[in-house]
Motif scaffolding. Sequence first.
Motif, short mmCIF file in Angstrom:
data_model
loop_
_atom_site.label_atom_id
_atom_site.label_comp_id
_atom_site.label_asym_id
_atom_site.label_seq_id
_atom_site.Cartn_x
_atom_site.Cartn_y
_atom_site.Cartn_z
N THR A 1 -46.07 27.06 -11.89
CA THR A 1 -46.40 28.04 -12.67
C THR A 1 -47.20 27.89 -13.88
O THR A 1 -48.33 28.31 -14.15
CB THR A 1 -45.17 29.18 -13.06
OG1 THR A 1 -44.34 29.18 -11.88
CG2 THR A 1 -45.60 30.62 -13.23
N ALA A 2 -46.60 27.12 -14.60
CA ALA A 2 -47.18 26.68 -16.01
C ALA A 2 -48.46 26.02 -16.05
O ALA A 2 -49.61 26.64 -16.55
CB ALA A 2 -46.35 25.89 -16.77
N LEU A 3 -48.43 25.11 -15.09
CA LEU A 3 -49.76 24.15 -14.97
C LEU A 3 -50.73 25.41 -14.25
O LEU A 3 -51.90 25.05 -14.61
CB LEU A 3 -49.53 23.13 -13.95
CG LEU A 3 -48.70 21.95 -14.71
CD1 LEU A 3 -48.45 20.80 -13.53
CD2 LEU A 3 -49.73 21.43 -15.57
N GLY A 4 -50.49 26.08 -13.42
CA GLY A 4 -51.21 27.15 -12.58
C GLY A 4 -52.18 28.00 -13.79
O GLY A 4 -53.32 28.02 -13.90
N ALA B 1 -56.54 29.33 -17.88
CA ALA B 1 -56.76 29.52 -19.15
C ALA B 1 -57.92 28.49 -19.68
O ALA B 1 -58.98 28.79 -20.44
CB ALA B 1 -55.54 29.33 -20.01
N LEU B 2 -57.63 27.35 -19.16
CA LEU B 2 -58.70 26.17 -19.53
C LEU B 2 -60.03 26.64 -18.98
O LEU B 2 -60.95 26.48 -19.41
CB LEU B 2 -58.10 24.88 -18.92
CG LEU B 2 -59.16 23.51 -19.27
CD1 LEU B 2 -59.32 23.35 -20.97
CD2 LEU B 2 -58.54 22.21 -18.70
N VAL B 3 -59.95 26.93 -17.53
CA VAL B 3 -61.19 27.12 -16.99
C VAL B 3 -61.97 28.40 -17.60
O VAL B 3 -63.12 28.40 -17.93
CB VAL B 3 -60.80 27.69 -15.49
CG1 VAL B 3 -62.23 28.12 -14.80
CG2 VAL B 3 -60.62 26.41 -14.90
N SER B 4 -60.92 29.37 -18.04
CA SER B 4 -61.67 30.60 -18.59
C SER B 4 -62.32 30.14 -19.90
O SER B 4 -63.39 30.62 -20.17
CB SER B 4 -60.68 31.59 -18.91
OG SER B 4 -59.96 32.05 -17.69
N LEU B 5 -61.61 29.41 -20.92
CA LEU B 5 -62.21 29.09 -22.11
C LEU B 5 -63.39 28.31 -22.03
O LEU B 5 -64.22 28.49 -22.58
CB LEU B 5 -61.04 28.07 -22.90
CG LEU B 5 -61.58 27.64 -24.21
CD1 LEU B 5 -61.79 28.70 -25.22
CD2 LEU B 5 -60.69 26.42 -24.65
N ALA B 6 -63.69 27.29 -21.01
CA ALA B 6 -64.59 26.46 -20.91
C ALA B 6 -65.63 27.42 -20.53
O ALA B 6 -66.95 27.27 -20.61
CB ALA B 6 -64.30 25.22 -19.77
#
Lengths: 245, 396
Positions: B58-61, B66-71
């Motif tokens: 869960t946490a990694l998913g 979040a990372l993809v959205s930020l990038a």
Amino acid sequence: MPSLATLLRLAALLVLLAFFLQPAWFEPLLRPLVQANAPAIYDRGNLFWLTMLHLRTVFVATLAAALVAVSLAILVTREAGAEFLPLSRSLVNIGQTFPPVAVLALAVPIFGFGEKPTLIALFLYGLLPIFENALTGLTTLPPAVMEAARGAGMTERQRLFKIELPLALPVILTGIRLSVVISLATATIGSTVAARTLGEVIIAGLQSNNLAFVLQGGLIVAVLAVLIHDALQGLERALAGRAHV
Amino acid sequence: MAIGTIEEKERSGLRLDKLGIIIAALAAYGAFLAPFATFKANRIVQGEAKAIWEALPTALGYGLLALVSLAAILAFVKSSVSVRVAAALATLVALCLLIGIAADSLTPPGSSYARVSPASGFWLLVFAFALLLADALTRLNPGPGVRVLLLVGILALLGAMLASGHWDGLSIMREYASRAASFRAEAGRHLTLALGSLAAAAAIGLPLGILCHRVDRLRAGVLGVLNAIQTIPSLALFGILIAPLGWIAAQVPGAAAIGIRGIGVAPAFVALFLYSLLPMVANTVVGLAGVPHAANDAARGLGMTDRQRLVAIEFPLAFPVILAGIRIVLVQNIGLATIAALIGGGGFGVFVFQGIGQTAMDLVLLGAVPTVVLAFVAAIVLDALVEATRGRGKVQ
């Protein structure tokens, strides 16, 4: 008086047609290449029909590639798409390093066996030469001509269709010619994923150790490639000549 | 009106990047709508598609989302080039790490039949951020040295991933694990075919090109024949060569002993060599023809012999063009060598065609991915070399 080269091409075309209509005439030539009981002429399908399917595959893929590549080249050479120009150049460079077999193999999981992966691979592989040439054609137009067109009050659209595209057409056609010749040969590999092309004949020959089949399939493709290449080159010259007038 | 738009653009602090819009759209689709990984209970059955939040702890998913959205947002707004490089690299590294974790977390403990492979969402995300990276790098326009260094860095990273066993749970690595020895053998054969035929083509093509440059009457004939060879489909040329080589092996004493055979490596090698000759000869001719008359005249004025002129003046000046020919040949040969597998010549094509035959796509990838990587590396290194030699030529 037609030149020797033209006569040779005409002869090649006639031999090709004769081979389709009367393959039996060629049997004595091919017989020494096969073992005693093996057939010397491809007998698992009609060669003319396979040739037509082969040409259809190449034609459809190249037409789609030409439409997309030229549209993209137009887009990135307009003011609104200028941001994409440097990237599109490097993508073309990167794309050309992808081997056709790899493109074909990678298309199979997405599109299944048969004609589709072949069409996709030929389309993707055909895009690059056409795009590159269209880009060259559209970016190396003589500045004086462009200036004159602007001075004459032509809109951007008029300039594109009346000046830029006609002037770039010979270079774009060169790209299409390159793409067609590559596709004609690459389409044979499509038969490894069950597409119906002349590759079928070659693969049948490789599998049954029948050199006559390999030679037939290969030579038909080679003769087609030479004839189509020269025909398109003639068209380019005619167009380039008209543009100069 | 035009002036108005420019002022408007300057006034608004947040400007949008057109390519960024496409990248953000691709990333959104890849992250939220397309499956991240495919799970199969064994090699043959239909796979189950798993989204990011199903495939990862869960946490990694959610971290990845979040990372993809930020990038994607950084790509979307006009951010500085270095920020874009960092965002793209961070996302790509995260994707590479997490696909390995997805494989481990999806595979039931102790199962050696289950297969996990990257699915369309993963590939789309990789494509989107590779596009962002390529665009940022194109804007930075690094010199040849920096490009090669960057390539070495990326390869080292990939090597570390492979060596650490982080990807061992992925199906492509499982295919590799069961074929490690034959993979190494085929890799060796692939390289031998591609590089060996290049060396042979250079050894014959360079002198032939020089000859064609000097003798006008030879040029059209030689280039015509080499052009005609290019029109023969590779599949057929490989096959056609089986006959003469088989005959040589049977008739010429000692030929079979040095490895000349009707099927196998020999016809593939000869076919690749024949295809390589045209770019070699043509580029040598073009390169030599491009040597400025003034340079040749000056050399003649200095009393240089023909041979001295060739070695000291013509060849160095034509070298970048000849190197460009070598680049074409090498990239082309790496790709074409895959076809050698169809006539028993080995190479990565063995896995591609085996995989196609068994409809085992992981096996296809095992052959296709190294081929693409090899061709890609060869292209970048040789492009950098061509540019470096051109630059040096200009300085002098």
